[in-house]
Design an enzyme around this catalytic site. Structure first.
Site, short mmCIF file in Angstrom:
data_model
loop_
_atom_site.label_atom_id
_atom_site.label_comp_id
_atom_site.label_asym_id
_atom_site.label_seq_id
_atom_site.Cartn_x
_atom_site.Cartn_y
_atom_site.Cartn_z
N LYS A 150 0.82 -1.12 -0.04
CA LYS A 150 -0.06 -0.04 0.09
C LYS A 150 0.84 1.19 -0.20
O LYS A 150 1.18 1.82 1.00
CB LYS A 150 -0.85 -0.10 1.28
CG LYS A 150 -2.25 0.35 0.94
CD LYS A 150 -3.11 0.13 2.04
CE LYS A 150 -4.34 1.24 2.35
NZ LYS A 150 -5.17 1.30 1.22
N1 PPE Z 1 -7.73 -2.27 -2.76
C1 PPE Z 1 -7.33 -1.11 -2.91
C2 PPE Z 1 -6.74 -0.53 -3.97
C3 PPE Z 1 -7.37 -0.15 -1.70
O1 PPE Z 1 -7.03 1.02 -1.51
C4 PPE Z 1 -8.27 -0.79 -0.57
C5 PPE Z 1 -8.36 0.18 0.82
C6 PPE Z 1 -8.81 -1.96 -0.58
C7 PPE Z 1 -8.50 -2.76 -1.84
C8 PPE Z 1 -9.51 -2.38 0.50
O2 PPE Z 1 -8.53 -2.95 1.57
P1 PPE Z 1 -8.92 -3.09 3.17
O3 PPE Z 1 -9.13 -1.64 3.63
O4 PPE Z 1 -7.72 -3.86 3.67
O5 PPE Z 1 -10.14 -3.73 3.32
N2 PPE Z 1 -8.36 1.46 0.77
C9 PPE Z 1 -8.16 2.43 1.58
C10 PPE Z 1 -8.08 3.94 0.96
C11 PPE Z 1 -9.10 4.83 0.83
C12 PPE Z 1 -8.76 6.15 0.43
O6 PPE Z 1 -9.60 6.94 -0.20
O7 PPE Z 1 -7.78 6.58 0.79
C13 PPE Z 1 -9.36 2.25 2.53
O8 PPE Z 1 -10.33 1.89 2.48
O9 PPE Z 1 -8.84 2.83 3.73
#
Ligand code: PPE
Length: 319
Positions: free
Chosen positions: A171
């Protein structure tokens, strides 16, 4: 030439109500948590971050799946080759201390690790690694309407980067230029969110969410090796299994989503958000699906400490 006020005003003012921020080991007022404009991460995207939520529970605020988020942050740092400066426990304690200090019942939590301003040039060699944790209010990610009516998605003209172009399991700040472009394009076109495909046309994920579809009573989490290892995705799989729903992770093309009974997106920010249209085609009846709404309810109950089965996912602030 006069510059617009936003460019001449205080360079440190922020529209984000962050209160106190954990900054390299200390809790400081947000306005004092400053970095240099020569910060390596600002120039090259060499940062890693997390998105976590704390929820209000009967026993006070609790951070949801803290250990998993702290582990993923350090995994992201490892992928970028950052020297390890903190342990999972130290990251977790910093998060808890920041949430505690700011006194909110519920909040969004943004930990960030980044290369500082000791040297420029692509090689990060001499730079120290910094660490901060900010907390802030953050409501329903795609808006109340998207939850009530289902979100409208559009397939992005931007493809998700393959794993040999960018380390998609990290990330990392730089990776998110892809998400920014896709999300901006979708919103500019009047949609709620982008659906990103890989180079071959397989469904990858949303700009900030993992994707699920329901067909004939089976729940299919989109499984693609280039996707972020979503923690919400894992929670939803565990909840569905507990509810007795068959779960079969799968790759899918966009047309498989068009003909699904239901589609929904999951993520820390998005929680569980039903999808009603993709590329202007109705999914099922074109409304938020019953299973998706039920999953949203159970997920939020679990995050608020109302499901004993999943209480081990919570780290209470008041111990
Ligand atoms: N894919 C991506 C590309 C992604 O950024 C997130 C989280 C997820 C999947 C889901 O991951 P998880 O949160 O572990 O379930 N995206 C983060 C960023 C959002 C933002 O706008 O900044 C979040 O949901 O916190």
């Amino acid at each position: 030439m006069t510059l617009p006020l936003t460019q001449t005003g205080s360079q440190t003012s922020s529209g984000i109500d962050a209160g106190y921020i954990w900054f390299d080991g200390e809790l400081v007022p947000a306005a004092e948590a400053k970095v240099s404009v020569l910060t390596h991460a600002l120039h090259y995207g060499t940062s890693v971050f997390e998105g976590i939520r704390a929820y209000a529970t009967a026993r006070g605020p609790a951070v949801f799946r803290l250990k998993e988020h702290a582990e993923r942050l350090l995994d992201s740092a490892k992928i970028l080759g950052m020297p390890r400066t903190l342990s999972v426990d130290e990251v977790s304690e910093a998060v808890l201390a920041t949430v505690r200090k700011n006194g909110r019942d519920a909040c969004y939590i943004r930990p960030l690790m980044w290369y500082g301003s000791d040297s420029l040039g692509v090689n990060p060699g001499k730079n120290r690694v910094h660490f901060m944790v900010a907390t802030m209010p953050w409501g329903v990610y795609l808006g109340e309407d998207a939850v009530r009516e289902g979100a409208k998605l559009v397939t992005s003209s931007w493809r998700r980067s393959p794993g040999d172009v960018l380390p998609t399991k990290a990330k990392a700040g730089g990776n998110y230029v892809n998400s920014v472009l896709a999300n901006q394009e979708a919103k500019d076109g009047g949609f709620d969110e982008a659906l990103l495909l890989d180079k071959e046309g397989y469904v990858a994920e949303g700009s900030g969410e993992n994707i699920f579809f329901l067909k004939g009573g089976t729940l299919y989490p989109i499984a693609h090796s280039i996707n972020l290892r979503g923690i919400t995705r894992d929670s939803v799989v565990q909840i569905a299994t507990w509810m007795g729903t068959p779960v079969e992770p799968t790759m899918a093309t966009r047309d498989e989503l068009y003909i699904a009974d239901e589609v929904f997106m999951v993520g820390t920010a998005a929680e569980v958000t039903p999808v009603s249209f993709i590329d202007r085609r109705p999914i099922g009846s074109g409304e938020a699906g019953a299973f998706s709404l039920k999953m949203r309810e159970v997920y939020l109950d679990a995050a608020s400490g109302k499901v004993p089965e999943f209480e081990h996912w919570l780290s209470y602030i008041n111990r």
